[in-house]
Design a protein around this motif. Structure first.
Motif, PDB file in Angstrom:
ATOM      1  N   UNK B  12      17.956 -27.460   1.747  1.00 29.97           N
ATOM      2  CA  UNK B  12      17.319 -26.248   2.274  1.00 29.97           C
ATOM      3  C   UNK B  12      17.735 -26.029   3.734  1.00 29.97           C
ATOM      4  N   UNK B  13      17.678 -27.088   4.511  1.00 26.44           N
ATOM      5  CA  UNK B  13      18.033 -26.949   5.938  1.00 26.44           C
ATOM      6  C   UNK B  13      19.496 -26.556   6.095  1.00 26.44           C
ATOM      7  N   UNK B  14      20.336 -27.135   5.246  1.00 28.48           N
ATOM      8  CA  UNK B  14      21.750 -26.782   5.262  1.00 28.48           C
ATOM      9  C   UNK B  14      21.931 -25.307   4.908  1.00 28.48           C
ATOM     10  N   UNK B  15      21.153 -24.848   3.922  1.00 26.57           N
ATOM     11  CA  UNK B  15      21.276 -23.463   3.460  1.00 26.57           C
ATOM     12  C   UNK B  15      20.818 -22.469   4.518  1.00 26.57           C
ATOM     13  N   UNK B  16      19.966 -22.942   5.416  1.00 23.40           N
ATOM     14  CA  UNK B  16      19.351 -22.020   6.371  1.00 23.40           C
ATOM     15  C   UNK B  16      19.906 -22.158   7.786  1.00 23.40           C
ATOM     16  N   UNK B  17      21.123 -22.693   7.891  1.00 25.29           N
ATOM     17  CA  UNK B  17      21.685 -22.879   9.235  1.00 25.29           C
ATOM     18  C   UNK B  17      21.823 -21.563   9.996  1.00 25.29           C
ATOM     19  N   UNK B  18      21.887 -20.454   9.257  1.00 20.20           N
ATOM     20  CA  UNK B  18      22.033 -19.157   9.928  1.00 20.20           C
ATOM     21  C   UNK B  18      20.722 -18.677  10.561  1.00 20.20           C
ATOM     22  N   UNK B  19      19.609 -19.311  10.224  1.00 24.34           N
ATOM     23  CA  UNK B  19      18.317 -18.839  10.733  1.00 24.34           C
ATOM     24  C   UNK B  19      18.047 -19.433  12.109  1.00 24.34           C
ATOM     25  N   UNK B  20      17.811 -18.577  13.109  1.00 28.65           N
ATOM     26  CA  UNK B  20      17.559 -19.074  14.472  1.00 28.65           C
ATOM     27  C   UNK B  20      16.314 -19.963  14.528  1.00 28.65           C
ATOM     28  N   UNK B  21      16.368 -20.994  15.338  1.00 30.47           N
ATOM     29  CA  UNK B  21      15.239 -21.924  15.515  1.00 30.47           C
ATOM     30  C   UNK B  21      13.924 -21.183  15.714  1.00 30.47           C
ATOM     31  N   UNK B  22      13.918 -20.357  16.748  1.00 29.76           N
ATOM     32  CA  UNK B  22      12.694 -19.617  17.055  1.00 29.76           C
ATOM     33  C   UNK B  22      12.888 -18.194  16.588  1.00 29.76           C
ATOM     34  N   UNK B  23      12.254 -17.902  15.499  1.00 28.51           N
ATOM     35  CA  UNK B  23      12.385 -16.556  14.941  1.00 28.51           C
ATOM     36  C   UNK B  23      10.987 -15.990  14.804  1.00 28.51           C
ATOM     37  N   UNK B  24      10.823 -14.741  15.201  1.00 28.68           N
ATOM     38  CA  UNK B  24       9.505 -14.119  15.103  1.00 28.68           C
ATOM     39  C   UNK B  24       9.122 -13.951  13.638  1.00 28.68           C
ATOM     40  N   UNK B  25       7.858 -14.140  13.340  1.00 27.05           N
ATOM     41  CA  UNK B  25       7.359 -13.956  11.980  1.00 27.05           C
ATOM     42  C   UNK B  25       7.321 -12.487  11.612  1.00 27.05           C
ATOM     43  N   UNK B  26       6.834 -12.179  10.395  1.00 22.07           N
ATOM     44  CA  UNK B  26       6.798 -10.783   9.977  1.00 22.07           C
ATOM     45  C   UNK B  26       5.863  -9.952  10.865  1.00 22.07           C
ATOM     46  N   UNK B  27       6.137  -8.661  10.914  1.00 26.46           N
ATOM     47  CA  UNK B  27       5.277  -7.759  11.685  1.00 26.46           C
ATOM     48  C   UNK B  27       3.908  -7.656  11.029  1.00 26.46           C
ATOM     49  N   UNK B  28       2.966  -7.123  11.785  1.00 27.59           N
ATOM     50  CA  UNK B  28       1.611  -6.945  11.245  1.00 27.59           C
ATOM     51  C   UNK B  28       1.666  -6.025  10.024  1.00 27.59           C
ATOM     52  N   UNK B  29       0.855  -6.317   9.026  1.00 24.38           N
ATOM     53  CA  UNK B  29       0.848  -5.510   7.824  1.00 24.38           C
ATOM     54  C   UNK B  29       0.259  -4.138   8.087  1.00 24.38           C
ATOM     55  N   UNK B  30       0.809  -3.164   7.407  1.00 24.09           N
ATOM     56  CA  UNK B  30       0.285  -1.807   7.557  1.00 24.09           C
ATOM     57  C   UNK B  30      -0.588  -1.388   6.374  1.00 24.09           C
ATOM     58  N   UNK B  31      -0.639  -2.201   5.326  1.00 30.11           N
ATOM     59  CA  UNK B  31      -1.449  -1.760   4.187  1.00 30.11           C
ATOM     60  C   UNK B  31      -2.947  -1.832   4.516  1.00 30.11           C
ATOM     61  N   UNK B  32      -3.724  -1.083   3.749  1.00 26.52           N
ATOM     62  CA  UNK B  32      -5.149  -0.924   4.045  1.00 26.52           C
ATOM     63  C   UNK B  32      -5.882  -2.269   4.023  1.00 26.52           C
ATOM     64  N   UNK B  33      -6.679  -2.508   5.045  1.00 24.73           N
ATOM     65  CA  UNK B  33      -7.459  -3.742   5.111  1.00 24.73           C
ATOM     66  C   UNK B  33      -8.933  -3.498   4.820  1.00 24.73           C
ATOM     67  N   UNK B  34      -9.399  -2.274   5.079  1.00 23.30           N
ATOM     68  CA  UNK B  34     -10.817  -1.927   4.922  1.00 23.30           C
ATOM     69  C   UNK B  34     -10.937  -0.587   4.217  1.00 23.30           C
ATOM     70  N   UNK B  35     -11.862  -0.506   3.311  1.00 24.58           N
ATOM     71  CA  UNK B  35     -12.112   0.770   2.671  1.00 24.58           C
ATOM     72  C   UNK B  35     -12.861   1.685   3.641  1.00 24.58           C
ATOM     73  N   UNK B  36     -12.589   2.972   3.568  1.00 26.28           N
ATOM     74  CA  UNK B  36     -13.288   3.914   4.444  1.00 26.28           C
ATOM     75  C   UNK B  36     -14.434   4.604   3.699  1.00 26.28           C
ATOM     76  N   UNK B  37     -14.608   4.250   2.429  1.00 31.77           N
ATOM     77  CA  UNK B  37     -15.661   4.909   1.653  1.00 31.77           C
ATOM     78  C   UNK B  37     -17.038   4.351   2.010  1.00 31.77           C
ATOM     79  N   UNK B  38     -18.102   5.184   1.849  1.00 36.35           N
ATOM     80  CA  UNK B  38     -19.436   4.652   2.117  1.00 36.35           C
ATOM     81  C   UNK B  38     -19.885   3.807   0.922  1.00 36.35           C
ATOM     82  N   UNK B  39     -20.965   3.069   1.136  1.00 29.53           N
ATOM     83  CA  UNK B  39     -21.290   2.042   0.162  1.00 29.53           C
ATOM     84  C   UNK B  39     -21.698   2.591  -1.195  1.00 29.53           C
ATOM     85  N   UNK B  40     -22.343   3.735  -1.207  1.00 30.61           N
ATOM     86  CA  UNK B  40     -22.745   4.247  -2.518  1.00 30.61           C
ATOM     87  C   UNK B  40     -21.512   4.706  -3.306  1.00 30.61           C
ATOM     88  N   UNK B  41     -20.519   5.214  -2.578  1.00 23.24           N
ATOM     89  CA  UNK B  41     -19.259   5.586  -3.262  1.00 23.24           C
ATOM     90  C   UNK B  41     -18.563   4.338  -3.809  1.00 23.24           C
TER      91      UNK B  41
END
Ligand code: SF4
Lengths: 477, 221
Positions: B12-41
């Protein structure tokens, strides 16, 4: 292909197998019905998600990032599973994994073992290896029961018995299952017959084998998504549970599940959520198996990882959306691909797991590059791009002998162009202006410039392999 | 001899020699985290989505819930019911042969007509019940072997979106608890794509939402 040989050793090239498949009209009808039904349902449950593209982006980002630091995540997983009371094993290849699983079971004097449908165990031919040691694997998914009792191979990742109609299933069950003298061909009746047969097994066999949909490095939790409840049976009733996962199935954090719990069911069974998802960590007193083994399987995956342009292949969460959308798959069915992994994902994964030269070399040509598979893929694997990359590799591997072969030249050129977005854009532009044919020889004289845009690419494909072209021309006969 | 582990990690390490040591992780997710509907809905949505899986969903106040459950269970002709050992006493219906799970064997559980539990939370968007097998929810196999499952759900535990439930369950997962997500009864579409309920798990799933805000809600099906 024999039933017990490992499921990624392709014995026949795709065109020959596809010709046979095309002659089987029952198979075509069944596959056509299946893919059309699931396709329409999937479209509806995806359309109701306003953030579907954001979810795909997240799925891609999580998988990509995980794979780029795979060693770290696997070590973290090993530590967390061990801390939770499980035992982690590492297997370089299928043979090693099969031996480990066999040894664990033999250590318990097991004669039978329950199984949850798992592509990974099919890939390594686990059932055959266990049978050879006198341990009988009992498949517990309804479709797998049909396939196993019919001494047959799966034809679809998701609905493995889709090539069988109800009359055929009735015949298989009457022959193979107890108490089936009065069995009708009603699906309800057929399912009940399987339920009776398997209930007895669930309550008496204390060993089980599963795959894994995901494993969370942070918590040591393994997740299985299923519909029937046979998974829950295998995960909770037996004393000993062995789960086998490809090393690419690890995800870093529990929070990552929030993306995959949405992406997988909608892409796979086209449901908002599949009936049951089980998550467990190691062992727990008074609850579930007393002994848990997790086998981490490489079996060629690290080679895929090493080929940077094809690395995304390992993002795959085995949803089967790309199969259901694929016009080639729809006509040939899964068995023509000769592998555990059929359809577009199989066309890129299988050849990477079979050292060339191999009949699997024909698989990257089993596509019209229409791009539909990429659009539906929940983890955004650019299958067409990887297909072209692999075609280039196949051609290059043929070496000097065929250096003057027009086909080889075209494929190599195409591969170079497809791999370089700037070149591709340039070529596209040039072709659009002048329809300039950039290579002409016997193999392609009837075609317009090979770079005349995406639609032309579809027509181009057949030249890749003469026999595939013959198949393509014959497809409507 | 190198171990399989070392070999694989080495590859695995051999396969990933192209990956920089310090690489930023994925960006923050944009998908919905909270519903905007009221509770009765959200309650309505949960009800609609669960019913889409052929789940019977009813609402009752906590005080009224056991009687409501008793009526539903009697209609179905059930007699012997399994309960988690710590099932809330005030929710237990009267007039049934109730078997508390103090370590029942598999055959005894399987011989029960049905099982009653609570759950940890539920997801409106997907009509899903989430069990972390804590208080009132029993061992995993308790809700699997009997053919009928009636689950009480606190209205306040019905969340909007999948990410909300994943977040809610983080402490349970971190504590090593198993989880079971249940979306309708067990089902298969393996025979010519015809949906058949209850291949192995319960064929019937009933949800009673415990909701003080709907004391007069009429029984619906
Ligand atoms: S390649 Fe994508 S669409 Fe195809 S099975 Fe894998 S995840 Fe699903």
């Amino acid at each position: 292909m024999s039933v017990d040989s490992p499921g990624i050793i392709v014995e026949r090239a795709f065109p020959a197998a596809a010709r046979d498949a095309l002659r089987d009209s029952q198979l075509r009808r069944n596959i056509g019905k299946a893919t059309n039904t699931i396709r329409a349902k999937r479209k509806a449950v995806v359309a109701e998600m306003p953030d579907w593209q954001d979810l795909r982006d997240a799925g891609y980002a999580i998988k990509r990032d995980t794979l780029r630091h795979l060693d770290r995540h696997l070590l973290a997983l090993e530590a967390s599973v061990t801390a939770a009371g499980g035992t982690v094993h590492w297997a370089r290849d299928g043979e090693e994994a099969n031996r480990m699983v066999g040894d664990i079971l033999a250590g318990h004097q097991a004669k039978e073992v329950l199984k949850i449908k798992s592509l990974t165990t099919d890939e390594i031919g686990l059932n055959g290896a266990l049978s050879a040691r006198g341990i009988e694997p009992i498949e517990t998914d309804l479709a797998e029961v049909i396939v196993q009792k019919g001494h047959d191979r799966s034809s679809h990742i998701l609905v493995p018995a889709i090539h069988r109609n109800r009359a055929e299933i009735r015949e298989i069950f009457k022959r193979e299952l107890p108490d089936t003298e009065h069995l009708t061909d009603e699906p309800r009746d057929l399912a009940d017959a399987a339920r009776r047969y398997l209930r007895q097994k669930f309550l008496t066999v204390p060993y089980a084998i599963s795959g894994a949909n995901f494993a969370v490095a942070e918590t040591g939790s393994v997740a299985i998504f299923e519909s029937e409840g046979n998974g829950r049976m295998c995960l909770t009733l037996p004393r000993v549970l062995i789960s086998i996962m490809g090393i690419e199935k690890v995800i870093p954090r529990w929070a990552d599940m929030s993306a995959f719990l949405q992406l997988l069911p909608r892409s796979s069974t086209a449901e908002r959520m599949n009936p049951y998802n089980s998550v467990w960590s190691g062992t727990r007193a008074g609850e579930g198996p007393e002994e848990f083994h997790l086998v981490l399987l490489d079996n060629g995956r690290s080679d895929v990882l090493a080929d940077e342009p094809a690395r995304d292949t390992l993002n795959c969460i085995r949803c089967s959306a790309c199969l259901n959308i694929c016009p080639v798959y729809e006509r040939t069915g899964g068995r023509a691909y000769g592998s555990t992994y059929p359809g577009p994902i199989g066309a890129i994964l299988t050849p990477q797991m079979n050292a060339p030269p191999s009949p699997a070399d024909s698989l990257p040509f089993a596509s019209s590059l229409c791009g539909a598979c990429y659009e539906v893929c929940p983890v955004k694997i650019d299958i067409p791009r990887i297909l072209v990359h692999l075609r280039g590799k196949v051609v290059a591997a043929r070496g000097a002998k065929t250096a003057l072969d027009g086909e080889a030249l075209v494929m190599a050129a195409m591969a170079r162009v497809f791999e370089n977005p700037r070149l591709y854009a340039l070529a596209h532009k040039a072709a659009a202006i002048g329809q300039v044919p950039f290579i002409r020889d016997g193999a392609i004289k009837s075609l317009p410039g090979p770079l005349a845009g995406w639609t032309a690419m579809r027509d181009l494909t057949p030249i890749a392999k003469q026999s595939f072209r013959e198949w393509w021309k014959a497809r409507d006969r | 001899m190198t171990s399989a582990k070392d070999t694989i990690l080495g590859r695995i390490r051999q396969a990933l020699v192209d990956v920089p040591e310090t690489e930023a992780g994925p960006e923050a997710w944009r998908f919905r985290q909270r519903s905007t509907e009221d509770h009765s809905a959200l309650l309505d949505r949960f009800t609609e989505r669960a019913r889409g899986y052929k789940v019977r969903v009813e609402r009752a106040t906590r005080a009224e819930a056991p009687a409501r459950a008793a009526r539903i269970l009697a209609e179905a002709g059930l007699v012997r019911l399994a309960l988690p050992a710590d099932f809330p006493v005030d929710l237990a219906p009267e007039g049934f042969d109730l078997l508390r799970d103090d370590g029942l064997d598999n055959a005894t559980i399987a011989a029960c007509d049905g099982v009653l539990t609570t759950c940890a939370c539920a997801i409106a968007e997907t009509g899903t019940l989430v069990l972390d097998h804590g208080v009132g929810q029993g061992r995993r196999k308790l809700t699997l072997l009997p053919d009928y499952h009636l689950c009480f759900v606190e209205a306040s535990a019905i969340l909007g979106l999948v990410p909300e439930a994943v977040e809610r369950m983080q402490p349970s997962v971190a504590a090593g608890r198993p989880l079971t997500f249940i979306s309708g009864p067990s089902a298969t579409s393996d025979i010519e794509l015809n949906r058949v309920e209850g291949v192995h798990g319960p064929r019937t799933l009933v949800v009673v939402i415990l909701d003080e805000a709907f004391p007069n809600e009429t029984e619906t099906h």
